[in-house]
Enzyme design. Structure first.
Site, PDB file in Angstrom:
ATOM      1  N   ASP A  29    -177.326  38.507  29.308  1.00 56.15           N
ATOM      2  CA  ASP A  29    -177.473  39.556  30.319  1.00 56.15           C
ATOM      3  C   ASP A  29    -176.423  40.659  30.169  1.00 56.15           C
ATOM      4  OD1 ASP A  29    -179.658  38.411  31.597  1.00 56.15           O
ATOM      5  OD2 ASP A  29    -178.414  37.184  32.913  1.00 56.15           O
ATOM      6  N   ASP A  67    -181.943  39.180  40.105  1.00 56.93           N
ATOM      7  CA  ASP A  67    -182.521  37.902  39.686  1.00 56.93           C
ATOM      8  C   ASP A  67    -183.006  37.166  40.930  1.00 56.93           C
ATOM      9  OD1 ASP A  67    -182.029  38.123  36.946  1.00 56.93           O
ATOM     10  OD2 ASP A  67    -179.976  37.435  37.179  1.00 56.93           O
ATOM     11  N   ASP A  78    -176.342  36.638  35.008  1.00 56.41           N
ATOM     12  CA  ASP A  78    -175.387  35.526  34.958  1.00 56.41           C
ATOM     13  C   ASP A  78    -175.204  34.929  33.570  1.00 56.41           C
ATOM     14  OD1 ASP A  78    -177.822  34.303  34.643  1.00 56.41           O
ATOM     15  OD2 ASP A  78    -177.759  33.160  36.515  1.00 56.41           O
TER      16      ASP A  78
END
Length: 384
Positions: free
Chosen positions: A315, A35, A311
Site C-alpha cells: 500500500d 479500506d 496497512d
C-alpha cells in the site's frame, strides 16, 4: 503555536500527524478512500454459517489450512482475524487445532497470496496418508476443482453443481457475510513440488464458510458527517463484490449496486475512461494494492484533495501518491507507517473524520490569527 496545539489535540484523539504540513491538506480533504476491514468494520470475524456435505470435515480443513494457532490459556485463537474465526469455529465444535495438528502433521504449504486469493497446506496423517487442503475466495478455488463432495459421494464438478455452489456463495455475500471456500486433494505420496501451480489443481470441493465482520457502530454517523461537510467516502476492499455492496448499502456509501466495480473490471478500463467514470464509483471490490494508485491518480486529476488508507507493504505507493496517506497503527506495517502522513492508533474511520474536522479548525484558527496580526500591525504602522 496554533499548529502545535492542533497536532497535540489530534494525537489525543488517536490521529498522529507525522508531517506538520499535512494538517492544512487534511483540512481541505474532499475524498476519503478507506479500506473496509478493520477501518469501517470491527475486524472481529465470527463464523455464522456453513454450506457443506460434511460440516465436520469442512471445519477441520478450514482450521488446518490456516496459520492461526489456538491458545488454550486464552480459550481462543491467536493470529489474523479471519483465520482466528475459522480456528475458533472448529474449537467450538470440539476440534481443537493443537489436537488436529497431531493427527494431521503439516509437511508442506503454498502460502496465501493476494493475487491467487488462496493458500494450500499438505498434511500427513498417522496412517501416513497425504492430504492437501486449499482455502480461499470461492470463485478462485472453484476454478481449481474437478470434483465435489455431494451426499457423501465424490462426484464430477458439473455446471449444475458449480451453479448451486455459486448460488449459495451469492446468498451469503448478499447478507454481508465474508465467504471462504475449502477443497481437498488426496496424494499417493508426498507431492514433488509445493508450488501453487503444481498443488492447486484437480481439487475436490468440500464446502463454504460464511463469517460476519460487524460494522463499527460509530461509522454510520461519521459517513453522514462526511457528506454534510462536503467530503465523499469511498470504500475499498478485497472482499467479494456482493459482500462489498451489502456493506456499502448498510453504511450509506452507495445507493445502487451499479456504483461498485471489481479490480478485474478496473483492469479492463483505460486510464482516460476511468478518469471520466471515477465519480460514478463508490465501492471497489476484489482490489489489489496497485489499483489504489490508479484510484488516487484519477481523483487527483479531477482536482480533488484525496486521502487514502492502507496497512500493507504494497500500500506504500498509494499512500505516497495520495495528498494524505493514512496508515493503520494496529494492523499497519512499518513500511506503510513510514509512507503515511498520518497514523490512526485505533484503525477507525470515524477518527479520520474527527482529524479532518480538527484540521479545518486548525486551518481556520491560523487564518484568523494571520488576519488579526496583519490588521493589528498594519494599523500600528499607519499610526506611526
Amino acid at each position: 503555536i496554533v499548529l502545535s496545539i492542533g497536532v497535540t489535540n489530534m494525537s489525543k484523539r488517536n490521529a498522529i500527524i507525522r508531517k506538520l504540513t499535512a494538517v492544512e491538506t487534511l483540512g481541505c480533504t474532499q475524498i476519503i478512500c478507506s479500506d473496509k476491514t478493520g477501518t469501517l468494520t470491527q475486524n472481529k470475524m465470527t463464523v455464522v454459517e456453513h454450506v457443506a456435505d460434511d460440516e465436520k470435515a469442512l471445519e477441520t480443513a478450514m482450521a488446518l489450512c490456516s496459520d492461526a494457532e489456538y491458545d488454550a490459556d486464552a480459550g481462543e485463537a491467536v493470529g489474523e482475524p479471519t483465520e482466528c474465526a475459522l480456528v475458533n469455529d472448529a474449537a467450538k465444535n470440539g476440534m481443537i487445532k493443537t489436537q488436529l495438528k497431531e493427527e494431521y502433521v503439516r509437511v508442506g504449504e503454498a502460502p496465501f497470496d493476494s493475487l491467487r486469493k488462496m493458500m494450500s497446506t499438505v498434511h500427513e496423517t498417522k496412517e501416513h496418508e497425504i492430504i492437501q487442503f486449499t482455502k480461499g475466495a470461492p470463485d478462485e478455488v472453484l476454478k481449481c476443482c474437478t470434483h465435489a463432495m455431494v451426499n457423501g459421494q465424490k462426484v464430477p464438478m458439473t455446471e449444475e453443481v458449480r451453479t448451486a455452489i455459486l448460488k449459495s456463495n451469492k446468498s451469503m455475500a448478499d447478507r454481508a457475510l465474508r465467504v471462504l471456500c475449502v477443497a481437498c486433494r488426496q496424494w499417493d505420496k508426498m507431492p514433488e513440488s509445493t508450488e501453487p501451480e503444481f498443488l492447486e489443481q484437480d481439487l475436490t470441493y468440500l464446502g463454504l464458510s460464511g463469517m460476519i465482520d460487524p460494522v463499527r457502530p460509530e461509522v454510520k454517523a461519521a459517513i453522514v458527517e462526511c457528506r454534510e461537510a462536503g467530503i465523499r467516502p469511498i470504500m475499498i476492499t478485497g472482499d467479494h463484490k456482493d459482500t462489498a455492496v451489502a456493506i456499502g448499502m448498510e453504511l450509506g456509501i452507495l445507493t445502487d449496486p451499479s456504483q461498485a466495480i471489481t479490480g478485474a473490471q478496473l483492469n479492463e478500463i483505460s486510464d482516460e475512461d476511468f478518469e471520466k467514470k471515477v465519480e460514478e464509483i463508490s465501492v471497489y471490490a476484489r482490489v489489489q494494492p496497485e489499483h489504489k494508485v490508479r484510484i488516487v491518480n484519477a481523483w487527483k486529476k479531477k482536482g480533488m484533495i484525496t486521502a487514502m488508507t492502507g496497512d500493507g507493504v504494497n500500500d506504500a505507493p498509494a499512500l505516497k501518491q495520495a495528498d494524505i496517506g493514512i496508515a493503520m497503527g494496529i494492523t499497519g506495517t512499518e513500511v506503510s507507517k513510514d509512507a503515511a502522513s498520518m497514523i490512526l492508533t485505533d484503525d477507525n474511520f470515524a477518527t479520520i473524520v474527527k482529524a479532518v474536522a480538527n484540521g479545518r479548525n486548525v486551518y481556520t484558527n491560523i487564518k484568523n490569527s494571520i488576519q488579526f496580526l496583519l490588521s493589528g500591525n498594519l494599523a500600528g504602522i499607519l499610526v506611526v
